[in-house]
Design an enzyme around this catalytic site. Structure first.
Site, PDB file in Angstrom:
ATOM      1  CB  SER A 108      -0.934   0.092   1.146  1.00 42.82           C
ATOM      2  OG  SER A 108      -1.729   0.873   1.398  1.00 42.82           O
ATOM      3  CG  HIS A 109       0.078   3.340   3.102  1.00 45.29           C
ATOM      4  ND1 HIS A 109      -0.824   2.305   3.175  1.00 45.29           N
ATOM      5  CD2 HIS A 109       0.676   3.398   4.421  1.00 45.29           C
ATOM      6  CE1 HIS A 109      -0.861   1.565   4.534  1.00 45.29           C
ATOM      7  NE2 HIS A 109       0.119   2.071   5.104  1.00 45.29           N
ATOM      8  CG  ASP A 164      -2.630   4.332  -1.534  1.00 47.37           C
ATOM      9  OD1 ASP A 164      -2.824   4.343  -2.428  1.00 47.37           O
ATOM     10  OD2 ASP A 164      -2.427   3.144  -0.364  1.00 47.37           O
ATOM     11  CG  ASP A 191      -2.375  -0.202  -2.791  1.00 46.93           C
ATOM     12  OD1 ASP A 191      -2.208   0.749  -1.959  1.00 46.93           O
ATOM     13  OD2 ASP A 191      -3.509  -0.853  -1.997  1.00 46.93           O
ATOM     14  CG  ASP A 241      -5.891   1.162  -1.230  1.00 49.98           C
ATOM     15  OD1 ASP A 241      -4.849   1.759  -0.763  1.00 49.98           O
ATOM     16  OD2 ASP A 241      -6.660   0.330  -0.813  1.00 49.98           O
ATOM     17  NE  ARG A 242      -3.749   4.234   3.390  1.00 53.13           N
ATOM     18  CZ  ARG A 242      -3.422   4.817   4.043  1.00 53.13           C
ATOM     19  NH1 ARG A 242      -2.501   5.320   4.705  1.00 53.13           N
ATOM     20  NH2 ARG A 242      -3.386   3.629   4.793  1.00 53.13           N
ATOM     21  CB  SER A 296      -6.875   5.737   7.024  1.00 51.84           C
ATOM     22  OG  SER A 296      -7.211   4.844   6.874  1.00 51.84           O
ATOM     23  CE  LYS A 354      -7.581   1.938   2.009  1.00 51.62           C
ATOM     24  NZ  LYS A 354      -7.517   1.313   3.105  1.00 51.62           N
TER      25      LYS A 354
HETATM   26  C1  G1P Z   1      -3.448   1.816   7.972  1.00 56.99           C
HETATM   27  C2  G1P Z   1      -5.239   2.675   8.586  1.00 56.99           C
HETATM   28  C3  G1P Z   1      -6.521   1.615   7.619  1.00 56.99           C
HETATM   29  C4  G1P Z   1      -6.479   0.975   6.448  1.00 56.99           C
HETATM   30  C5  G1P Z   1      -5.200   0.550   6.726  1.00 56.99           C
HETATM   31  C6  G1P Z   1      -4.654   0.014   4.994  1.00 56.99           C
HETATM   32  O1  G1P Z   1      -4.053   0.624   9.250  1.00 56.99           O
HETATM   33  O2  G1P Z   1      -5.035   3.409   9.414  1.00 56.99           O
HETATM   34  O3  G1P Z   1      -7.256   2.473   8.300  1.00 56.99           O
HETATM   35  O4  G1P Z   1      -7.273   0.974   6.845  1.00 56.99           O
HETATM   36  O5  G1P Z   1      -4.229   1.113   6.946  1.00 56.99           O
HETATM   37  O6  G1P Z   1      -4.535   1.386   4.043  1.00 56.99           O
HETATM   38  P1  G1P Z   1      -3.032   0.882  10.629  1.00 56.99           P
HETATM   39  O7  G1P Z   1      -1.692   0.541  10.123  1.00 56.99           O
HETATM   40  O8  G1P Z   1      -3.882   1.493  11.241  1.00 56.99           O
HETATM   41  O9  G1P Z   1      -3.351  -0.846  11.057  1.00 56.99           O
HETATM   42 ZN    ZN Z   2      -2.757   1.282  -0.322  1.00 54.38          ZN
END
Ligand code: G1P
Ligand code: ZN
Length: 572
Positions: free
Chosen positions: A113-114, A295, A297, A299-300, A385, A396
């Protein structure tokens, strides 16, 4: 076809969103294979020969190797067909789209992801089920159990994956000749089919069903309304260029950092004020009407207005909720219900209440929205987030959120800032902030959480107590506290310890939880949410308005004592 003896690796426990570790860890011989075999073992012994599995990811370092392993192991585990995005590239919402469209058994998403990528960065593997969404807890637990006792994995090295080329990702979307690898390749006497699909086509088609592309084309073409989209060298570059520029007529320079890179150009592909600061700086010059970032991938999303006006993700969700009838998809399907993750601000609650929609509060993580959507109870949801989405897929969806915003701007004929301000005037404003303390020593972070849990375990000792910040005379009386526990309304499954909450008599909330996606030490997240109905105070800066609650949170948790940190790493 080979069966290879193996031994369990410790710690292959999926977190908030799949298994995330350093890429180095995944490269250990057998590490990826063990986890992938555990997925196949957990989903059962059913006949998979008629099944389709979708595989793709954000193009980060190690994805090519993981992709090859997964394809070869899918063949050995007798999956009938694997559908892969061209050169492995698929955004997370695009995987969800394909799983649903192809009525697949499920999919495997290769991303962290990010989180940063590259040889020293992170990698991740996430299993999604046939509804297109992240596997629910029951399945991720079963996968983890399998990883603890695994003795062998199956792999079929005869399946030579031909989609991988040198410099593949750099040239992918610039050299048209490479499109010739799209199509089917058959192996094992016809028993196994590998199908390479264009990464964008199905996703773009879905977006056209949801939004009015004619309206958006009129709005964007020729650069009348100037947008700037930062793909942060993640997977979204090709998607954004295709949809905003080719389809909707925005000038080519509207999408920046649009080439997916294995290490995201050394950046942190997280669309927030800290890691997308360059975009914010450009927006501040005042030459663009709208800015957005995604981000790694896809989704954000982050939404910005002229002059760098920042739309808090919790507000973004509430605004989309309030304007849902300007989006053709919601008009057709009806608004079935709304939801947010627990730490997300209560802004959407006000819209749901005022406009008479049901509102669900679920733990952090997109997987908790899936059951409600499948049961037809939920159309729109989001997380603080930077996650926003609807039941068009089960992830998302960053680009969807941007198209939703552009639709609202095109129909309301207001600027981003005007839309947000009129929203606050109508519904009131929820001030919200999140403090992240990244890479904290696990021992201290766990100690702090344990102490907080002890406090909320004896609510009678603290409820009714008055709190105040350091330099502020505002007082807050504690009216409830707990460690969030969720019972899924559909399957009745229970998820515990999802965040320690302190709720005050005016509805203000302080929430603490540990991240379930980090890979180094612990990350503490502190969330603050407070409602302001007085229009004369709604324009205040969130950090100023929330200062007393931040002080109270730091005092109750003794965060500095436990972690040695005086400042957070990221403030949202
Ligand atoms: C974080 C975000 C959460 C999101 C997840 C995946 O998780 O807070 O809302 O669903 O990334 O993108 P966390 O690191 O807080 O467990
Ligand atoms: Zn992501």
């Amino acid at each position: 076809m080979a069966t290879v003896a193996t031994e369990p690796f410790e710690g292959q426990k999926p977190g908030t969103s799949g298994l995330r570790k350093k890429a180095k860890e995944f490269r250990r011989p057998g590490y990826t294979e063990n986890f992938v075999q555990s997925i196949f073992d957990a989903i059962g012994t059913a006949d998979l020969t008629q099944s389709t599995l979708v595989v793709g990811g954000d193009g980060r370092y190690y994805m090519r190797d993981a992709l090859r392993i997964i394809v070869q192991m899918a063949a050995a585990n007798k999956v009938g067909r694997v559908v892969v995005g061209k050169n492995g590239i698929l955004s997370t919402p695009a995987v969800s789209t394909l799983i649903r469209k192809r009525k697949s058994l499920g999919g495997i998403i290769l991303t962290a992801s990010h989180n940063p990528g590259g040889p020293d960065g992170d990698f991740g593997i996430k299993y999604n089920t046939g509804n297109g969404g992240p596997a629910p807890e029951g399945i991720t637990k079963a996968i983890f159990e399998k990883t603890k006792s695994i003795k062998e994995y199956r792999i079929c090295k005869e399946v030579q994956v031909r989609l991988l080329q040198k410099d593949w990702i750099m040239t992918l979307y610039t050299v048209k000749a490479e499109f010739d690898c799209i199509g089917e390749q058959t192996f094992l006497g016809g028993q196994f089919v590998l199908e390479i699909v264009d990464s964008i086509t199905d996703y773009a088609a879905l977006m056209k069903e949801i939004f009015d592309f004619d309206l958006l084309r009129t709005f964007l073409s020729g650069g009348k309304f100037r947008i700037l989209v930062d793909a942060m060298n993640g997977v979204m570059g090709p998607y954004a260029s295709r949809i905003f520029c080719e389809e909707l007529g925005a000038p080519a320079e509207s999408v920046i950092r649009n080439v997916p890179l294995e290490d995201f150009g050394g950046g942190h592909p997280d669309p927030n004020l800290t890691y997308a600061a360059d975009l914010v700086a450009v927006l501040k010059k005042g030459e663009h009407d709208f800015g957005a970032a995604f981000d790694g991938d896809g989704d954000r999303n982050m939404i910005l207005g002229r002059g760098g006006f920042f739309v808090n993700p919790s507000d973004s969700l509430a605004v989309i909720a309030a304007h849902n009838q300007s989006i053709p998809y919601f008009k057709q399907t009806g608004m079935k219900g709304m939801a947010r993750s627990m730490p997300t601000s209560g802004a959407i609650d006000r819209v749901a209440k005022e406009d008479h929609f049901s509102l669900y509060e679920v733990p952090t993580g997109w997987k908790f929205f899936g059951n409600l959507m499948d049961a037809g109870k939920l159309s729109l949801c989001g997380e603080e987030s930077f996650g926003t989405g609807s039941d068009h897929v089960r992830e998302k969806d960053g680009l969807w959120a941007v198209l939703a915003w552009l639709t609202i701007l095109a129909t309301s004929k207001q600027s981003v800032e005007q839309v947000v301000n009129s929203h606050w005037t109508k519904y009131g404003r929820n001030f919200f902030t999140r403090y992240d303390y990244e890479g904290v020593e696990s021992v201290g972070a766990n100690e702090m959480m344990e102490k907080l849990r002890t406090i909320v375990a004896n609510p009678a000792d603290v409820i009714g107590k008055e709190f105040a910040g350091k330099d502020d005379n505002r007082r807050y009386t504690l009216s409830a506290c707990d460690d969030f526990r969720y019972e899924d309304p559909i399957d009745k499954s229970i998820t515990e310890k999802q965040g320690v909450r302190f709720i005050f008599s005016d509805g203000s909330r302080i929430v603490f939880r540990l991240s379930g996606t980090g890979t180094g030490g612990a990350t503490i997240r502190l969330y603050i949410d407070s409602f302001e109905s007085d229009p004369t105070r709604q324009m205040e800066d969130a950090q100023v308005a929330l200062r007393p609650l931040i002080d109270i949170a730091l005092e109750i948790s003794q965060l500095q004592k436990h972690t040695g940190r005086t400042e957070p790493t990221v403030i949202t």
